[in-house]
Design a protein around this motif. Sequence first.
Motif, PDB file in Angstrom:
ATOM      1  N   ASP A  41       0.869  -1.176   0.000  1.00 15.20           N
ATOM      2  CA  ASP A  41       0.000   0.000   0.000  1.00 15.20           C
ATOM      3  C   ASP A  41       0.907   1.228   0.000  1.00 15.20           C
ATOM      4  O   ASP A  41       1.698   1.428   0.934  1.00 15.20           O
ATOM      5  N   VAL A  42       0.833   2.048  -1.039  1.00 12.23           N
ATOM      6  CA  VAL A  42       1.685   3.235  -1.151  1.00 12.23           C
ATOM      7  C   VAL A  42       1.126   4.351  -0.274  1.00 12.23           C
ATOM      8  O   VAL A  42      -0.032   4.748  -0.414  1.00 12.23           O
ATOM      9  N   ARG A  44       3.154   7.332   0.254  1.00 16.62           N
ATOM     10  CA  ARG A  44       3.609   8.537  -0.452  1.00 16.62           C
ATOM     11  C   ARG A  44       4.319   8.108  -1.729  1.00 16.62           C
ATOM     12  O   ARG A  44       5.216   7.270  -1.693  1.00 16.62           O
ATOM     13  N   GLU A  45       3.900   8.668  -2.841  1.00 12.60           N
ATOM     14  CA  GLU A  45       4.483   8.312  -4.128  1.00 12.60           C
ATOM     15  C   GLU A  45       5.940   8.765  -4.212  1.00 12.60           C
ATOM     16  O   GLU A  45       6.319   9.800  -3.691  1.00 12.60           O
ATOM     17  N   GLY A  46       6.733   7.965  -4.917  1.00 13.55           N
ATOM     18  CA  GLY A  46       8.105   8.335  -5.207  1.00 13.55           C
ATOM     19  C   GLY A  46       8.221   8.898  -6.605  1.00 13.55           C
ATOM     20  O   GLY A  46       7.224   9.202  -7.263  1.00 13.55           O
ATOM     21  N   ALA A  47       9.458   9.052  -7.080  1.00 11.67           N
ATOM     22  CA  ALA A  47       9.687   9.616  -8.410  1.00 11.67           C
ATOM     23  C   ALA A  47      10.852   8.897  -9.078  1.00 11.67           C
ATOM     24  O   ALA A  47      11.708   8.311  -8.410  1.00 11.67           O
ATOM     25  N   SER A  71       9.774  -2.793  -6.166  1.00 12.35           N
ATOM     26  CA  SER A  71       8.561  -2.138  -6.667  1.00 12.35           C
ATOM     27  C   SER A  71       8.529  -0.652  -6.319  1.00 12.35           C
ATOM     28  O   SER A  71       7.542   0.029  -6.589  1.00 12.35           O
ATOM     29  N   MET A  72       9.634  -0.132  -5.737  1.00 14.32           N
ATOM     30  CA  MET A  72       9.623   1.230  -5.199  1.00 14.32           C
ATOM     31  C   MET A  72      10.458   2.188  -6.043  1.00 14.32           C
ATOM     32  O   MET A  72      11.320   1.779  -6.821  1.00 14.32           O
ATOM     33  N   ARG A  73      10.199   3.495  -5.853  1.00 14.59           N
ATOM     34  CA  ARG A  73      10.946   4.569  -6.490  1.00 14.59           C
ATOM     35  C   ARG A  73      11.537   5.477  -5.414  1.00 14.59           C
ATOM     36  O   ARG A  73      11.105   5.437  -4.260  1.00 14.59           O
ATOM     37  N   GLU A  76       9.780   7.205  -2.135  1.00 12.78           N
ATOM     38  CA  GLU A  76       8.498   6.543  -1.866  1.00 12.78           C
ATOM     39  C   GLU A  76       8.440   6.027  -0.432  1.00 12.78           C
ATOM     40  O   GLU A  76       9.420   5.545   0.126  1.00 12.78           O
ATOM     41  N   ALA A  78       5.996   3.316   1.700  1.00 11.86           N
ATOM     42  CA  ALA A  78       4.969   2.298   1.462  1.00 11.86           C
ATOM     43  C   ALA A  78       4.854   1.369   2.659  1.00 11.86           C
ATOM     44  O   ALA A  78       5.790   1.207   3.443  1.00 11.86           O
ATOM     45  N   GLU A 108      10.659   3.384   3.731  1.00  8.80           N
ATOM     46  CA  GLU A 108      10.876   4.621   2.996  1.00  8.80           C
ATOM     47  C   GLU A 108      12.166   4.476   2.202  1.00  8.80           C
ATOM     48  O   GLU A 108      13.233   4.213   2.768  1.00  8.80           O
TER      49      GLU A 108
END
Length: 297
Positions: A41-42, A44-47, A71-73, A76, A78, A108
């Motif tokens: 469950d995300v 805060r979105e990453g970039a 699966s992360m940027r 992010e 999650a 994070e």
Amino acid sequence: MGGSTRNPGVLQRDDSPSQSPYQRLSQRMLDISGDRGVLKDVIREGAGELVTPDASVLDITLWGMELGLLSMRRGELARFLFKPTYAYGTLGCPPLIPPNTTVLFEIELLDFLDSAESDKFCALSAEQQSQFPLQKVLKVAATEREFGNYLFRQNRFYDAKVRYKRALLLLHRRTAPPEEQHLVETAKLLVFLNLSFTYLKLERPTMALRYGEQALIIDRKNAKALFRCGQACLLMTEYQKARDFLVRAQREQPFNHDINNELKKLASYYRDYMDKEREMCHRMFAPGDNGSTVGEN
């Protein structure tokens, strides 16, 4: 890879008759393992790009965590649910995690290093590397240096040295126009400082001094370089040179605790050294049993 992981929350025993905590959380979570063993469950979105399989990773202890990170940027935050197969299994992790337990993590992702990109570039010839823009070379050199820092923090000093030298080789190979040469020199300075510190850890003060002096060619007032050179000279029992470097370092940073302590250590070592010298001289020239001194005809 830099990141932070909060302590796992124990949600349930897998053989528990009540699965409501797990069910409530899992209903809105994404299945990233294909068998609902790792749910995400995300918060805060990453970039940017996803973490690559070849990335440098810190503190990965669970299979589920490795899948989750892929699966992360960058940036992010999650929340993950790991079923026992992807977490601590049938044994658990006493006393905190019982056997067959589904656990909750919040992760994070601050940053990660792509070793694949760096390795491919370093495998190119000098001529091939010269075809790339300077920013590419600086980026790869910085990645190599960061890998070295990662290994250094693990006390793997020899491996850290190898990475630092790879970075230095890239920077030495590259010629830059005058208006950009300061970028190369700045990158070299950081690597020289890292190598000097690493050779101190490897108990090779001569090499530590050499790289510290290379750093001083770029920045003659650099307090870290002066400090490293002073430390190296102290290990080599070159007390006057050690004092010169450390006093110069103190001049740049008068309230630096490490520099001031090293000067105190130097003073103590020098006193011991002079005491031993005086004792040796006394033994050499003390009167013998026959009233003559050693060395007289």
